[in-house]
Design an enzyme around this catalytic site. Structure first.
Site, short mmCIF file in Angstrom:
data_model
loop_
_atom_site.label_atom_id
_atom_site.label_comp_id
_atom_site.label_asym_id
_atom_site.label_seq_id
_atom_site.Cartn_x
_atom_site.Cartn_y
_atom_site.Cartn_z
N GLU A 194 43.89 -33.02 -12.28
CA GLU A 194 44.70 -34.23 -12.41
C GLU A 194 46.13 -33.90 -12.83
O GLU A 194 46.38 -32.90 -13.50
CB GLU A 194 44.08 -35.19 -13.42
CG GLU A 194 42.74 -35.74 -12.97
CD GLU A 194 42.14 -36.73 -13.95
OE1 GLU A 194 42.37 -36.59 -15.16
OE2 GLU A 194 41.44 -37.63 -13.48
N ALA B 145 43.97 -35.03 -7.89
CA ALA B 145 44.24 -36.45 -8.19
C ALA B 145 45.68 -36.58 -8.65
O ALA B 145 46.06 -36.02 -9.68
CB ALA B 145 43.28 -36.94 -9.26
N GLY C 71 46.48 -44.81 5.86
CA GLY C 71 45.94 -46.16 5.88
C GLY C 71 46.69 -47.03 4.90
O GLY C 71 47.43 -46.54 4.05
N GLY C 72 46.49 -48.31 5.03
CA GLY C 72 47.12 -49.27 4.12
C GLY C 72 46.32 -49.38 2.83
O GLY C 72 45.26 -48.76 2.66
N HIS D 173 37.45 -44.32 -8.27
CA HIS D 173 37.55 -43.03 -7.57
C HIS D 173 36.77 -41.94 -8.31
O HIS D 173 36.06 -41.16 -7.68
CB HIS D 173 39.02 -42.62 -7.42
CG HIS D 173 39.73 -43.34 -6.32
ND1 HIS D 173 40.01 -42.76 -5.12
CD2 HIS D 173 40.21 -44.60 -6.25
CE1 HIS D 173 40.64 -43.61 -4.34
NE2 HIS D 173 40.78 -44.75 -5.02
N SER E 265 42.33 -49.96 2.56
CA SER E 265 41.84 -49.77 3.93
C SER E 265 40.58 -48.95 4.01
O SER E 265 39.90 -48.95 5.03
CB SER E 265 42.92 -49.09 4.78
OG SER E 265 43.17 -47.78 4.31
N GLY E 266 40.26 -48.20 2.95
CA GLY E 266 39.10 -47.31 2.96
C GLY E 266 39.47 -45.87 3.24
O GLY E 266 38.61 -45.04 3.52
N LYS E 267 40.76 -45.56 3.14
CA LYS E 267 41.23 -44.21 3.48
C LYS E 267 40.67 -43.15 2.55
O LYS E 267 40.28 -42.07 3.00
CB LYS E 267 42.75 -44.14 3.56
CG LYS E 267 43.50 -44.45 2.28
CD LYS E 267 45.00 -44.56 2.52
CE LYS E 267 45.75 -44.95 1.28
NZ LYS E 267 45.46 -46.31 0.83
#
Length: 172
Positions: free
Chosen positions: A62, A32, A8-9, A50, A12-14
């Site tokens: 991470e 992460a 997604g961009g 996030h 976008s909510g990906k």
């Protein structure tokens, strides 16, 4: 087993969609890839969003190399995201002005690790190339490298989605 690529961009909510795909998992290992720069407050705020959204029972790993972490199985793994991972690889190799393919060994290792992984795996990556041609060489390099890597990851996954305006479109 399911390996799923979520594209997604920006904004976008990906990531939220990918997290929702694992909402039923009793435990999730969250890889992460963002490297926190404490002087970049905007990026730190994005990372905090996030972190705050993740359930407490998820384990966060991470600043790690995903290909290495994926050698150890886990019931479910979310890798978020390939764009920040690739940026860090380009930075580490000082490859922004180097020939295309300089980070190919790292990309090869990641694709091989994904292809070999046998547990639930959801990968988030930015889809690029839907806008103007980047004005800078580094922008074009990133677009080319991530585009090629996304194609390879899509081949290694059983499912793929494109997120547009928060709406998932199943590609595979």
């Amino acid at each position: 087993m399911a390996r799923i690529l979520v594209l997604g961009g920006a904004r976008s909510g990906k990531s939220a969609f990918a997290e929702n795909l694992l909402a039923d998992a009793p435990s999730v290992r969250y890889l992460a890839t963002a490297v926190l720069d404490v002087t970049d407050h905007d990026f730190a705020d994005r990372i905090a969003v996030h972190r705050d959204r993740r359930p407490a029972h998820w384990t966060t790993v991470e600043n790690t190399e995903p290909a290495t972490v994926l050698t150890a199985e886990a019931p479910a793994t979310l890798l978020d995201d390939i764009g920040t991972w690739l940026t860090a690889r380009l930075d580490a190799r000082a490859a922004w002005d180097a020939p295309r393919g300089t980070v190919a060994p790292e990309c090869d290792a990641l694709v091989a690790a994904v292809a070999a992984y046998r547990q639930r795996l959801v990968i988030v990556s930015p889809e690029v190339g839907m806008g103007v041609i980047p004005a800078t060489r580094s922008g074009r390099l990133f677009r080319d490298e991530i585009g090629t890597l996304n194609q390879r990851l899509a081949q290694a996954c059983e499912e793929a989605y494109l997120i547009v305006a928060g709406l998932p479109i199943r590609l595979k």
